[in-house]
Write an enzyme that holds these catalytic residues in place. Structure first.
Site, PDB file in Angstrom:
ATOM      1  CB  THR A   1      -0.028  -7.660 -15.091  1.00  0.00           C
ATOM      2  OG1 THR A   1       0.609  -6.210 -16.115  1.00  0.00           O
ATOM      3  CG2 THR A   1       0.968  -9.154 -15.304  1.00  0.00           C
ATOM      4  CG  ASP A   2      -1.978  -5.519 -20.018  1.00  0.00           C
ATOM      5  OD1 ASP A   2      -0.831  -5.556 -18.686  1.00  0.00           O
ATOM      6  OD2 ASP A   2      -2.034  -4.760 -19.959  1.00  0.00           O
ATOM      7  CD  GLU A   3       4.089  -6.513 -18.436  1.00  0.00           C
ATOM      8  OE1 GLU A   3       4.796  -7.905 -18.455  1.00  0.00           O
ATOM      9  OE2 GLU A   3       4.428  -5.159 -18.543  1.00  0.00           O
TER      10      GLU A   3
ATOM     11  CB  ILE B   1      -1.968   0.651  -8.240  1.00  0.00           C
ATOM     12  CG1 ILE B   1      -0.984   0.845  -9.702  1.00  0.00           C
ATOM     13  CG2 ILE B   1      -3.829   0.342  -8.090  1.00  0.00           C
ATOM     14  CD1 ILE B   1      -1.391  -0.653 -10.161  1.00  0.00           C
TER      15      ILE B   1
ATOM     16  CG  ASN C   1       1.171  -0.153 -18.579  1.00  0.00           C
ATOM     17  OD1 ASN C   1       0.338  -1.571 -19.936  1.00  0.00           O
ATOM     18  ND2 ASN C   1       2.549   0.380 -19.023  1.00  0.00           N
TER      19      ASN C   1
ATOM     20  CE1 TYR D   1       5.807  -6.822 -12.095  1.00  0.00           C
ATOM     21  CE2 TYR D   1       4.443  -6.508 -14.896  1.00  0.00           C
ATOM     22  CZ  TYR D   1       4.652  -6.566 -13.157  1.00  0.00           C
ATOM     23  OH  TYR D   1       3.571  -6.142 -12.866  1.00  0.00           O
TER      24      TYR D   1
ATOM     25  CG  HIS E   1       9.452  -3.528 -25.919  1.00  0.00           C
ATOM     26  ND1 HIS E   1      10.402  -2.220 -25.915  1.00  0.00           N
ATOM     27  CD2 HIS E   1       8.811  -3.625 -25.008  1.00  0.00           C
ATOM     28  CE1 HIS E   1       9.721  -1.361 -26.061  1.00  0.00           C
ATOM     29  NE2 HIS E   1       8.417  -2.169 -24.889  1.00  0.00           N
TER      30      HIS E   1
ATOM     31  CG  ASN F   1       6.431   3.422 -25.864  1.00  0.00           C
ATOM     32  OD1 ASN F   1       4.828   3.348 -24.925  1.00  0.00           O
ATOM     33  ND2 ASN F   1       6.361   1.908 -25.746  1.00  0.00           N
TER      34      ASN F   1
ATOM     35  CE1 TYR G   1      14.894   1.210 -22.527  1.00  0.00           C
ATOM     36  CE2 TYR G   1      12.507   0.098 -21.661  1.00  0.00           C
ATOM     37  CZ  TYR G   1      13.465   1.081 -21.598  1.00  0.00           C
ATOM     38  OH  TYR G   1      13.527   1.504 -20.298  1.00  0.00           O
TER      39      TYR G   1
ATOM     40  CE  LYS H   1       1.731  -8.923 -10.703  1.00  0.00           C
ATOM     41  NZ  LYS H   1       1.155  -8.784  -9.538  1.00  0.00           N
TER      42      LYS H   1
ATOM     43  N   GLY I   1       0.670  -1.179   0.058  1.00  0.00           N
ATOM     44  CA  GLY I   1       0.123  -0.073   0.232  1.00  0.00           C
ATOM     45  C   GLY I   1       0.610   1.139   0.150  1.00  0.00           C
TER      46      GLY I   1
HETATM   47  P1  NAD Z   1       4.948  -0.332  -7.288  1.00  0.00           P
HETATM   48  O1  NAD Z   1       6.414  -1.223  -7.238  1.00  0.00           O
HETATM   49  O2  NAD Z   1       4.299   1.007  -7.065  1.00  0.00           O
HETATM   50  O3  NAD Z   1       4.551  -0.244  -5.664  1.00  0.00           O
HETATM   51  C1  NAD Z   1       4.680  -1.866  -5.178  1.00  0.00           C
HETATM   52  C2  NAD Z   1       4.564  -1.761  -3.139  1.00  0.00           C
HETATM   53  O4  NAD Z   1       5.371  -3.264  -2.949  1.00  0.00           O
HETATM   54  C3  NAD Z   1       5.511  -0.814  -2.519  1.00  0.00           C
HETATM   55  O5  NAD Z   1       5.263  -0.031  -2.368  1.00  0.00           O
HETATM   56  C4  NAD Z   1       6.842  -2.079  -2.398  1.00  0.00           C
HETATM   57  O6  NAD Z   1       7.724  -1.258  -0.860  1.00  0.00           O
HETATM   58  C5  NAD Z   1       5.659  -3.317  -1.632  1.00  0.00           C
HETATM   59  N1  NAD Z   1       6.701  -4.204  -1.980  1.00  0.00           N
HETATM   60  C6  NAD Z   1       7.112  -5.176  -2.521  1.00  0.00           C
HETATM   61  N2  NAD Z   1       8.177  -6.136  -1.603  1.00  0.00           N
HETATM   62  C7  NAD Z   1       7.366  -6.042  -0.879  1.00  0.00           C
HETATM   63  C8  NAD Z   1       7.295  -7.506  -0.847  1.00  0.00           C
HETATM   64  N3  NAD Z   1       8.049  -8.593  -0.059  1.00  0.00           N
HETATM   65  N4  NAD Z   1       6.773  -7.454   1.153  1.00  0.00           N
HETATM   66  C9  NAD Z   1       5.394  -6.515   1.187  1.00  0.00           C
HETATM   67  N5  NAD Z   1       5.683  -5.520   0.435  1.00  0.00           N
HETATM   68  C10 NAD Z   1       6.175  -4.775  -0.958  1.00  0.00           C
HETATM   69  O7  NAD Z   1       3.611  -0.887  -7.992  1.00  0.00           O
HETATM   70  P2  NAD Z   1       2.739  -0.691  -8.321  1.00  0.00           P
HETATM   71  O8  NAD Z   1       2.770  -0.027  -9.891  1.00  0.00           O
HETATM   72  O9  NAD Z   1       1.616   0.270  -7.689  1.00  0.00           O
HETATM   73  O10 NAD Z   1       1.461  -2.065  -8.543  1.00  0.00           O
HETATM   74  C11 NAD Z   1       0.487  -2.892  -7.139  1.00  0.00           C
HETATM   75  C12 NAD Z   1       0.634  -4.099  -7.883  1.00  0.00           C
HETATM   76  O11 NAD Z   1      -0.572  -3.967  -9.527  1.00  0.00           O
HETATM   77  C13 NAD Z   1       1.343  -5.176  -8.298  1.00  0.00           C
HETATM   78  O12 NAD Z   1       1.317  -6.320  -8.339  1.00  0.00           O
HETATM   79  C14 NAD Z   1       1.578  -4.997 -10.102  1.00  0.00           C
HETATM   80  O13 NAD Z   1       1.979  -6.253 -10.542  1.00  0.00           O
HETATM   81  C15 NAD Z   1       0.533  -4.438 -10.594  1.00  0.00           C
HETATM   82  N6  NAD Z   1       0.173  -3.549 -11.676  1.00  0.00           N
HETATM   83  C16 NAD Z   1       0.436  -2.751 -11.318  1.00  0.00           C
HETATM   84  C17 NAD Z   1       0.586  -2.183 -12.675  1.00  0.00           C
HETATM   85  C18 NAD Z   1       0.715  -0.648 -13.267  1.00  0.00           C
HETATM   86  O14 NAD Z   1       0.447  -0.640 -14.449  1.00  0.00           O
HETATM   87  N7  NAD Z   1       1.144   0.345 -12.427  1.00  0.00           N
HETATM   88  C19 NAD Z   1      -0.775  -2.504 -14.466  1.00  0.00           C
HETATM   89  C20 NAD Z   1      -0.911  -3.896 -13.986  1.00  0.00           C
HETATM   90  C21 NAD Z   1      -0.891  -4.609 -12.650  1.00  0.00           C
HETATM   91  O1  DAU Z   2       0.805  -3.634 -18.511  1.00  0.00           O
HETATM   92  C1  DAU Z   2       0.694  -3.407 -17.274  1.00  0.00           C
HETATM   93  C2  DAU Z   2       2.361  -3.180 -16.603  1.00  0.00           C
HETATM   94  O2  DAU Z   2       2.556  -1.943 -16.506  1.00  0.00           O
HETATM   95  C3  DAU Z   2       2.695  -3.487 -15.148  1.00  0.00           C
HETATM   96  O3  DAU Z   2       2.008  -5.022 -15.301  1.00  0.00           O
HETATM   97  C4  DAU Z   2       4.278  -2.948 -14.924  1.00  0.00           C
HETATM   98  O4  DAU Z   2       3.738  -3.239 -12.966  1.00  0.00           O
HETATM   99  C5  DAU Z   2       3.706  -2.379 -15.214  1.00  0.00           C
HETATM  100  O5  DAU Z   2       5.682  -1.691 -14.953  1.00  0.00           O
HETATM  101  C6  DAU Z   2       3.940  -2.177 -16.699  1.00  0.00           C
HETATM  102  O6  DAU Z   2       4.701  -2.597 -17.476  1.00  0.00           O
HETATM  103  P1  DAU Z   2       5.916  -1.537 -18.749  1.00  0.00           P
HETATM  104  O7  DAU Z   2       6.977  -2.161 -18.837  1.00  0.00           O
HETATM  105  O8  DAU Z   2       4.502  -1.586 -20.367  1.00  0.00           O
HETATM  106  O9  DAU Z   2       5.424   0.142 -18.342  1.00  0.00           O
HETATM  107  P2  DAU Z   2       7.483   0.975 -18.715  1.00  0.00           P
HETATM  108  O10 DAU Z   2       6.371   2.107 -17.991  1.00  0.00           O
HETATM  109  O11 DAU Z   2       8.111   0.213 -18.143  1.00  0.00           O
HETATM  110  O12 DAU Z   2       7.499   1.152 -19.930  1.00  0.00           O
HETATM  111  C7  DAU Z   2       5.748   1.401 -20.894  1.00  0.00           C
HETATM  112  C8  DAU Z   2       6.882   1.818 -22.431  1.00  0.00           C
HETATM  113  O13 DAU Z   2       7.502   2.076 -22.515  1.00  0.00           O
HETATM  114  C9  DAU Z   2       7.720   0.436 -22.276  1.00  0.00           C
HETATM  115  O14 DAU Z   2       7.299  -0.376 -24.415  1.00  0.00           O
HETATM  116  C10 DAU Z   2       8.587   0.238 -22.697  1.00  0.00           C
HETATM  117  C11 DAU Z   2       8.637   1.874 -23.101  1.00  0.00           C
HETATM  118  N1  DAU Z   2       9.855   2.644 -22.125  1.00  0.00           N
HETATM  119  C12 DAU Z   2       9.856   2.419 -20.762  1.00  0.00           C
HETATM  120  C13 DAU Z   2      10.634   3.442 -19.859  1.00  0.00           C
HETATM  121  C14 DAU Z   2      10.981   3.123 -18.533  1.00  0.00           C
HETATM  122  C15 DAU Z   2      10.950   3.539 -22.666  1.00  0.00           C
HETATM  123  O15 DAU Z   2      10.767   3.497 -24.355  1.00  0.00           O
HETATM  124  N2  DAU Z   2      11.424   3.856 -22.354  1.00  0.00           N
HETATM  125  C16 DAU Z   2      11.338   3.661 -20.693  1.00  0.00           C
HETATM  126  O16 DAU Z   2      12.769   4.106 -20.386  1.00  0.00           O
END
Ligand code: NAD
Ligand code: DAU
Length: 330
Positions: A122-124, A13, A175, A146, A272, A245, A203, A150, A9
């Site tokens: 995640t959608d990934e 998110i 995302n 990753y 990628h 992107n 990238y 997941k 938390g």
């Molecule tokens: P984030 O990296 O911002 O935060 C992760 C949090 O988890 C941090 O507060 C960290 O301290 C905590 N954490 C990590 N390892 C831990 C452990 N072993 N024990 C307790 N706490 C721990 O992540 P986010 O972007 O907020 O993503 C949250 C969730 O949503 C994740 O499960 C991620 O896979 C999923 N998700 C994220 C996205 C996105 O676009 N950000 C999209 C789809 C799914």
């Molecule tokens: O799709 C959901 C996922 O989205 C989550 O599950 C992940 O936790 C979250 O990190 C995110 O993954 P992505 O790899 O899609 O996110 P990121 O922001 O790292 O990258 C988004 C796109 O941008 C991807 O195509 C890679 C590109 N990119 C990213 C970075 C950091 C660049 O071109 N340059 C960069 O420096």
């Protein structure tokens, strides 16, 4: 009032979720405070009578059980290592937290007879798709450490329903974008770099596509699934805003008032994924759809980083600096 155990938390998110729903639920926030966990994300709700923070690791059975003993009704597991680039550099951390940590939480939920367990996936997990949309029943084909970790947690949660009858619900968002996202991810990295006139490392050719979901819309979907999600089922949560992107980069340049000369084409991410895209039909039938207009919410997000330098500057001059140096040598 129901009591939730929210893990992770202090991250992006999870902190948005807690802020949004702290009046509706009692919330125990279990977070290890890794580099991505930031107490500043929830400074404004510190001391709220519905809120309790526990510093700890989801892999630690003892601390997880101590949390469950607080009378938890439901668990929402956000805790994870989340950055694809870091998973390419240090895959082991992802296996440990994302797979093993989820296992520890599921075991404790089974032992304590928890009513609902939401696994934030995640959608990934589906892998990339060139045309069309993924449905929940499609085959999973994760393509980086990753998303593979997941997927392990996603399937483990499903198995705890099938084998032990635990009420698990799996959530697969696309995302997210919004305030409080760690500046290693595309939108906050490029926005904060642009503010400082630094280069934006794109990238490959920037033609990859992501489906952008405003974090508040995602939090609303998750909260709805707490009550409406069916046991053992998975739900896509897509933003319905596919952008390359390069389109995202141009929007950031426009709002920050910078020009394209700061774009720097760098070596592509290994493995990628070209495009993610989700079919939302299943969750639409439960009454959810994204409410926020992309252009408006995206501009609001970029402006939030412009107006909150005090939040991101300490991050970028701390752990992030070491990570960036290892990645780019600068
Ligand atoms: P984030 O990296 O911002 O935060 C992760 C949090 O988890 C941090 O507060 C960290 O301290 C905590 N954490 C990590 N390892 C831990 C452990 N072993 N024990 C307790 N706490 C721990 O992540 P986010 O972007 O907020 O993503 C949250 C969730 O949503 C994740 O499960 C991620 O896979 C999923 N998700 C994220 C996205 C996105 O676009 N950000 C999209 C789809 C799914
Ligand atoms: O799709 C959901 C996922 O989205 C989550 O599950 C992940 O936790 C979250 O990190 C995110 O993954 P992505 O790899 O899609 O996110 P990121 O922001 O790292 O990258 C988004 C796109 O941008 C991807 O195509 C890679 C590109 N990119 C990213 C970075 C950091 C660049 O071109 N340059 C960069 O420096």
């Amino acid at each position: 009032m129901k009591k939730l155990l929210v893990t992770g938390g202090m991250g992006f998110i999870g902190s948005n979720f807690i802020r949004e729903f702290i009046e509706k639920y009692e919330i125990v926030n279990l977070d290890k405070l890794t580099y991505a966990g930031n107490p500043a994300n929830l400074k404004d709700i510190d001391g709220h009578p519905n809120y309790e923070f526990v510093k700890g690791d989801i892999c630690d059975e003892k601390i997880v059980e101590e949390c469950m003993e607080k009378g938890i009704d439901a668990v929402i597991n956000f805790a994870a290592e989340t950055h694809v680039d870091r998973s390419i550099m240090y895959a082991g951390d992802f296996i440990q937290t994302d797979v093993y940590g989820s296992f520890v939480l599921l075991e404790a939920a089974k032992k304590f007879g928890i009513e609902r367990f939401l696994q934030i996936s995640t959608d990934e997990v589906y892998g990339e798709i060139e045309v069309g949309l993924f449905k929940e029943t499609d085959q999973l084909n994760p393509r980086n450490p990753y998303s593979a970790s997941k997927t392990g947690a996603d399937r483990l949660a499903s198995s705890y329903h099938n084998t032990y009858g635990l009420y698990t619900v799996i959530v697969r968002p696309s995302n997210n974008y919004g305030p409080f996202q760690y500046p290693e991810k595309l939108i906050p990295l490029f926005t904060t770099n642009a503010i400082d006139g630094k280069s934006l490392p794109i990238y490959g050719d920037g033609s990859q596509i992501r489906d952008w979901l405003f974090v508040k819309d995602n939090c609303e979907a998750i909260e709805m699934l707490l009550s409406k999600g069916k046991a053992g089922e998975a739900y896509n949560v897509g933003g319905e805003n596919e952008r390359t992107n390069m389109e995202i980069t141009k929007k950031i340049l426009e709002v920050t008032g910078k020009d394209e000369s700061i774009i720097k084409y760098v070596e592509d991410r290994p493995g990628h994924d070209k495009r993610y895209a989700l079919d939302n039909t299943k969750i639409n039938k439960l009454g959810w759809k994204p409410r926020h207009d992309f252009d408006e919410a995206m501009e609001r997000t970029i402006r939030w980083y412009m107006e909150n330098e005090g939040w991101w500057r300490p991050i970028k001059s701390g752990e992030f600096k070491k990570y960036y140096k290892e990645k780019y040598g600068e």
